[in-house]
Scaffold this active site. Structure first.
Site, mmCIF file in Angstrom:
data_model
loop_
_atom_site.group_PDB
_atom_site.id
_atom_site.type_symbol
_atom_site.label_atom_id
_atom_site.label_comp_id
_atom_site.label_asym_id
_atom_site.label_seq_id
_atom_site.Cartn_x
_atom_site.Cartn_y
_atom_site.Cartn_z
ATOM 1 N N LYS A 85 138.237 -29.409 64.111
ATOM 2 C CA LYS A 85 138.740 -28.935 62.816
ATOM 3 C C LYS A 85 140.155 -29.454 62.659
ATOM 4 O O LYS A 85 141.015 -29.179 63.496
ATOM 5 C CB LYS A 85 138.699 -27.403 62.798
ATOM 6 C CG LYS A 85 139.008 -26.791 61.458
ATOM 7 C CD LYS A 85 138.636 -25.319 61.452
ATOM 8 C CE LYS A 85 138.832 -24.701 60.085
ATOM 9 N NZ LYS A 85 138.177 -23.386 59.969
ATOM 10 N N GLU A 102 124.257 -25.553 59.405
ATOM 11 C CA GLU A 102 124.365 -24.181 58.891
ATOM 12 C C GLU A 102 123.014 -23.477 58.754
ATOM 13 O O GLU A 102 122.030 -24.097 58.358
ATOM 14 C CB GLU A 102 125.013 -24.205 57.491
ATOM 15 C CG GLU A 102 126.424 -24.737 57.487
ATOM 16 C CD GLU A 102 126.991 -24.903 56.072
ATOM 17 O OE1 GLU A 102 126.287 -24.567 55.099
ATOM 18 O OE2 GLU A 102 128.135 -25.371 55.960
ATOM 19 N N LYS A 140 128.582 -14.965 56.491
ATOM 20 C CA LYS A 140 127.596 -15.450 55.521
ATOM 21 C C LYS A 140 126.861 -16.633 56.151
ATOM 22 O O LYS A 140 127.350 -17.205 57.135
ATOM 23 C CB LYS A 140 128.287 -15.871 54.215
ATOM 24 C CG LYS A 140 129.389 -16.900 54.418
ATOM 25 C CD LYS A 140 130.049 -17.268 53.110
ATOM 26 C CE LYS A 140 131.262 -18.151 53.335
ATOM 27 N NZ LYS A 140 131.912 -18.552 52.091
ATOM 28 N N GLU A 149 126.629 -19.686 55.560
ATOM 29 C CA GLU A 149 127.401 -20.931 55.724
ATOM 30 C C GLU A 149 128.241 -20.904 56.992
ATOM 31 O O GLU A 149 128.591 -21.948 57.533
ATOM 32 C CB GLU A 149 128.387 -21.154 54.570
ATOM 33 C CG GLU A 149 127.782 -21.539 53.265
ATOM 34 C CD GLU A 149 127.827 -20.372 52.288
ATOM 35 O OE1 GLU A 149 127.245 -19.312 52.606
ATOM 36 O OE2 GLU A 149 128.428 -20.541 51.218
ATOM 37 N N ASN A 150 128.623 -19.705 57.418
ATOM 38 C CA ASN A 150 129.484 -19.569 58.596
ATOM 39 C C ASN A 150 128.693 -19.298 59.866
ATOM 40 O O ASN A 150 129.267 -18.998 60.904
ATOM 41 C CB ASN A 150 130.505 -18.454 58.380
ATOM 42 C CG ASN A 150 131.540 -18.831 57.352
ATOM 43 O OD1 ASN A 150 131.729 -20.017 57.078
ATOM 44 N ND2 ASN A 150 132.206 -17.850 56.777
ATOM 45 N N THR A 178 133.412 -13.669 50.527
ATOM 46 C CA THR A 178 132.646 -14.364 49.513
ATOM 47 C C THR A 178 131.958 -13.298 48.677
ATOM 48 O O THR A 178 131.416 -12.337 49.231
ATOM 49 C CB THR A 178 131.620 -15.296 50.203
ATOM 50 O OG1 THR A 178 132.346 -16.166 51.060
ATOM 51 C CG2 THR A 178 130.820 -16.102 49.205
#
Ligand code: ADE
Length: 319
Positions: free
Chosen positions: A63, A119, A160, A162-163, A209
């Protein structure tokens, strides 16, 4: 024999009795120790890039955070939270591990576990929805990771699909702790750990979110561990239904649905899972099922919650 070369390379050399160097090992990694590959994800403050350690050939996800951008947007605190949180959670199979951190003039680098299968959201989208066996398998791993996280005093606050990443064996790896809340070791009168950081830095804005935000954040602007359990309930529903329970054209309408608990089960939704979702998506966080009660629910009848076995089991056929 240890030597610091430059700022970021701690080098260990082994010498024989005559003082000849027989081996050198780079202990502390820097940018030059990795071969950077393709971009895996782009966020508002960071880019995640696949990379190989030149020395060990191990694949990582790095990252990369742009220092100037972070300072300009006043996100330094969030970056610190993410690093401190990941350091606290280093040894659980269901959470992305932080292996190294380093920096150069322009960027900060977090060297993370690489999750080869991307994901969980992509899997749900590709399949439309998942069957009960898959829902049990993925949700149990999410729950075990969540329990560990809470035990270590971390609230994720933006859980969520996506995570939630999947590794090469389709095991869950939770990532993105940029909006997490670290709890201190101090406790209040009820024995609850106190937050180290303010609950919500920015007034009039929320972390998380829209679709997965808990009603208590919307009504009282407070958030404890229960908010992660709420998000878990939304994910549980989404695995089977293919979409989250509270979804509307915009954030405002989504929030209205959440505070009214306005959701419906699609036809064919398994009845035991319906019962569990109803006990998790409860408005009052004190009435909401906690993790031990979720684990004991009939939906997980006969399930082996032993942490070692849980992360050793083969993933079910994806249906
Ligand atoms: N995308 C974002 N983070 C990732 C990771 N750790 N592994 C694979 N893909 C990612």
């Amino acid at each position: 024999d240890w030597k610091e070369k430059g700022a970021a390379r701690l080098v260990k050399t082994e010498k024989d009795e005559n003082g000849n160097v027989i081996s050198t090992h780079i202990i502390k990694r820097g940018v030059e120790d990795f071969e950077f590959g393709k971009t895996l994800g782009i966020g508002s403050y960071s880019t995640v890039v696949g990379a190989t350690d030149k020395q060990t050939q191990q694949t990582y996800a790095i990252k990369i955070l742009d220092k100037r951008h972070i300072i300009k947007e006043k996100k330094v605190k969030y970056v610190e939270i993410e690093k401190n949180t990941l350091s606290r959670l280093r040894d659980h199979p269901g959470i992305v591990s932080l292996h190294y951190t380093f920096q150069d003039e322009s960027s900060l680098y977090f060297v993370l576990d690489y999750a080869a299968n991307g994901e969980l959201l992509s899997l749900i989208k590709k399949m439309g929805s998942l069957d009960e066996a898959c829902t049990q398998y993925y949700s149990a791993q999410i729950l075990d990771a969540l329990e560990f996280m809470h035990f270590r005093g971390v609230i994720h606050r933006d859980l969520k699909p996506e995570n939630i990443l999947l590794d090469e064996k389709m095991r869950v790896k939770i990532t993105d702790f940029g909006t997490a809340c670290l709890l201190s070791n101090e406790v209040d009168s009820q024995g609850n750990k106190l937050p180290t950081y303010p609950q919500n830095h920015r007034t009039n804005s929320f972390v998380g979110t829209a679709e997965y935000v808990s009603p208590e954040l919307l009504s009282d602007k407070v958030q404890g561990k229960e908010c992660d359990v709420w998000a878990f309930g939304c994910i549980l529903y989404q695995l089977i239904a293919g979409m989250p329970p509270f979804k509307a054209a915009n954030e405002y309408l989504t929030f209205k649905k959440i505070v009214k608990l306005d959701y419906r089960f699609p036809p064919g939704f398994p009845s035991r899972l319906k019962d569990l979702v109803r006990r998790v998506l409860v408005f009052d966080p004190r009435q909401r099922y906690d993790i031990p009660r979720i684990k004991a629910h009939p939906f997980y009848d006969g399930f082996d919650w032993n942490r070692k076995n849980l992360w050793k089991q083969k993933h079910p056929r994806i249906m």
